[in-house]
Design an enzyme around this catalytic site. Structure first.
Site: not given
Length: 718
Positions: A60, A99, A102, A122
């Site tokens: 992020a 992310g 992901e 995270e």
């Protein structure tokens, strides 16, 4: 921030958001637009997602933390990738984290260069992967690996990631060219079965067994942290619920963590660690001062601290001269370094290659002449001003003019040490915390004549040796130990008045400290604190006797002296405040003899034992330290509360999920903290550290938010 191009039949979406290609709003929009464009482009039969520059998207965008999120959400972008009518290949280099991973898991294929690393960090921010990571990873790796990876946040090398099934192929050569070729090859293959949402979690019927084992592990390893436990719960749902239900469960848990105090504290600590790198001092700052090159070093003293410091330097690939006063001490230091390195290799913290290289870089010596050309020297002798001045006088005569002369003092004013040299501008404090090879804090201290160039050099050195460097102005005790003084003093005062060492330690450990203050005293050695007290008395021009009740006008407790007189030095003697199963043992148990020493001391002083509540124990230790922290800020010993909090997190293992003592004070409410300090100022006479601080009073009365403290600190100095 996502460049779209077509090479033959392959569309390339190149993320271009330096330095780490973070998945900010513009990148998410670019990926969405690129996938939609590629799906409609009649020339295109497959799509490659790749990062420009150093890395694949590495997570992020931290600049968006705490701000309202904007569409498209990462999950929506991922769903668009997975449901694309054309196969999507993630081409990974650098770090593919959070992310970024992901996005890769939404892609149909994943290739990577051998140096790439993947992971979900995270959890270090008190969160969990919020865009399908907990539901998708387990479908590739199985539950045990997914639970461990996500709850630990560890980075996984490409080779291991391929073993886990995360990476399909490890490639070499030019990544883009290889990705284009791979994307062309998969165009003729059916790829809908590559969509992870349709895959079944392997061995889902054993979810109870796996989850139970994972929870046992994380509760032990990450005691007190909420996020690792919640990560396991989220991964567990991938085996117990449908994909859609699991995604909803993940989202609910993500929001739950995001609203927790722990997540706020951990995110604060994340930014605080970066804030302390932006140091400043009279005459210079991180922006203007240029560090000198450090290609060779020397450590004076081969004891526990000196050897630990040498290990830090050697592990970073720096040559180290280890200087001692005689052959016996020198060989003892060398052996200690070898043992530390061997232990680190065994624990997997250091590679065998690093240990072998370190052995070639270590240069034991008994002669000061051998260190005349080194770039930087760190003195690590006993905490005695006279001895340190003697060492620095020799270094001044022998070392080259450009050499930086560092002292590993924990309390002594840098100016008093630099006075033994003709180059005080080159003298700087480098205070390592024990054990030096493990503790992350490096407290760098500048004196009144220390140059910004010298400071820049040691601040850069801290990063080089994988420490978290914090810069402070010189004074007695500096930052960390000065704040720790009332914290530790109150612990022993509480026992003097009626608490047991076990009760005090339990309150601290329940709060999240890894060890209570009396277990710490036993670990470091009661004889060490006994000697430090004598050094303090010497500086104050007095002495300590059995009847000493005040030192420098402040309350003094002689309980530590009574334990010293009984030869109870702590773990090293098998008994201290606690009893240990063997000399050097770790298992601490209450000892009737220790209790008798405490009772005898109270009787001698005429102290009537009273019941002390856990709340009083907590407030007297932590609030006294907080009060001192505000005094440190007011005096300009440091410039911002982040420097205090990071010092406690990495110097004393203060629980990161509390954010640090100053941040924690802001969460309690400064008015409440101030009121309780005033209460103890009235009820605990003769303790200077309870005098309420003026800066704290001002901030509390004006209800100043934490983010503006630094501004008020700056104004108070004007």
């Amino acid at each position: 921030m996502v460049d779209y191009s077509v090479n033959g039949s392959v569309a390339v979406l190149m993320v271009n958001n330096p330095p780490v290609n973070a998945l900010g709003h513009a990148v998410r929009v670019g990926l969405k637009t690129g996938i939609e464009r590629g799906a409609k482009d009649s020339r295109v039969r497959s799509i490659v997602i790749i990062g420009k520059g150093q890395t694949f998207p590495a997570g992020a965008d931290i600049r968006e933390f705490g701000k309202p999120s904007k569409e498209p959400w990462l999950t929506a972008v991922g769903n668009l990738i997975e449901t694309c009518s054309k196969p999507v290949v993630a081409a990974i280099h650098g770090t593919c984290l959070g992310g970024g991973l992901e996005i890769a898991l939404f892609s149909h294929y994943r290739i990577a260069v051998s140096s790439a690393r993947v992971g979900f960090p995270e959890v270090t921010l008190g969160l969990l992967p919020g865009a399908g990571g907990t539901q998708r990873l387990s479908r590739l790796t199985g539950l045990p690996v997914a639970m461990e990876m996500i709850s630990s946040g560890r980075h996984v090398p490409a080779k291991k990631a391929k073993e886990y099934g995360i990476i399909d192929e490890i490639v070499s050569g030019d990544l883009l060219k290889t990705a284009l070729k791979f994307a062309q090859e998969v165009q003729s293959r059916p790829f809908k079965d590559r969509c992870l949402r349709y895959k079944v979690v392997p061995n889902a019927d054993r979810v109870e067994e796996y989850a139970s084992a994972a929870l046992t592990q994380v509760k032990k390893k990450y005691k007190g942290f909420e996020a690792p436990v919640t990560c396991v719960q989220a991964v567990r749902s991938s085996a117990e619920l449908s994909y859609e239900e699991g995604m909803k469960r993940e989202r609910d848990l993500f929001l739950q963590l995001g609203q927790s105090g722990q997540s706020k504290a951990q995110q604060y600590a994340f930014f605080a660690e970066r804030a302390v790198t932006k140091w400043q001092m009279p005459g210079g700052s991180y922006k203007t001062a240029k560090p000198l090159p450090v290609r060779s070093t020397a450590v004076i003293g081969g004891g526990t601290m000196g050897s630990g410091i040498a290990v830090c330097l050697l592990s970073a690939g720096l040559p180290v001269y280890l200087l001692e006063q005689n052959e016996k001490f020198l060989q003892s230091g060398v052996k200690l370094i070898e043992n530390i390195m061997a232990g680190s290799v065994k624990l997997g913290k250091v590679s065998m290659e690093t240990a072998k290289r370190a052995a070639t870089l270590l240069k034991p010596t008994l002669s000061y002449d051998d260190i005349k050309d080194v770039d930087l020297v760190i003195e690590a002798v006993f905490e005695n001003l006279d001895i340190k001045k003697e060492v620095f006088s020799k270094l001044d005569k022998i070392c080259k003019p450009s050499a930086i002369l560092c002292t590993n003092t924990s309390t002594i004013d840098i100016d008093r040490i630099s006075s033994a040299t003709s180059r005080p501008e080159k003298v700087v404090g480098t205070h390592f915390f024990a054990p030096a090879y493990h503790m992350k804090l490096l407290e760098n201290i500048y004196g009144t004549k220390t140059s910004p160039e010298a400071v820049a050099t040691v601040m850069k050195l801290g990063k080089t040796i994988n420490k978290v460097p914090v810069l402070v102005k010189s004074c007695h005790g500096f930052l960390a130990n000065r704040m720790n003084a009332p914290f530790g003093s109150e612990a022993i005062f509480l026992v003097e008045e009626g608490a047991s060492p076990q009760e005090v330690d339990q309150v601290n450990e329940d709060f999240g400290m890894p060890m209570g203050p009396f277990k710490v005293r036993d670990l470091s050695g009661i004889d060490i604190s006994w000697r430090i007290n004598r050094e303090v008395a010497k500086v104050l021009g007095t002495s300590i006797t059995k009847e000493t009740r005040f030192l420098g006008g402040n309350r003094y407790c002689g309980l530590n002296d009574d334990f010293y007189d009984k030869g109870r030095y702590g773990r090293k003697t098998g008994k201290g405040w606690y009893l240990y199963e063997k000399v050097g043992g770790k298992n601490a148990v209450a000892d009737p003899e220790a209790e008798e020493i405490i009772n005898s001391y109270r009787q001698r002083r005429g102290i009537v034992k009273r019941k002390i509540t856990p709340q009083e124990i907590f407030e007297r230790q932590f609030y006294s330290a907080i009060n001192e922290g505000f005094r440190i800020l007011e005096e300009g010993i440091c410039n911002m509360p982040e420097e205090i909090d990071i010092s406690w997190i990495y110097g004393f293992s203060y629980p990161k999920y509390r954010g640090g003592p100053m941040f924690y004070a802001s969460q309690i409410g400064l008015q409440r903290v101030y009121d309780r300090i005033c209460h103890y100022h009235e009820t605990c006479p003769y303790s200077i550290h309870w005098v309420p601080n003026r800066l704290l009073k001002k901030l509390a009365e004006n209800n100043v938010p934490f983010t503006q403290w630094a501004n008020h600190v700056s104004k108070s100095k004007m």
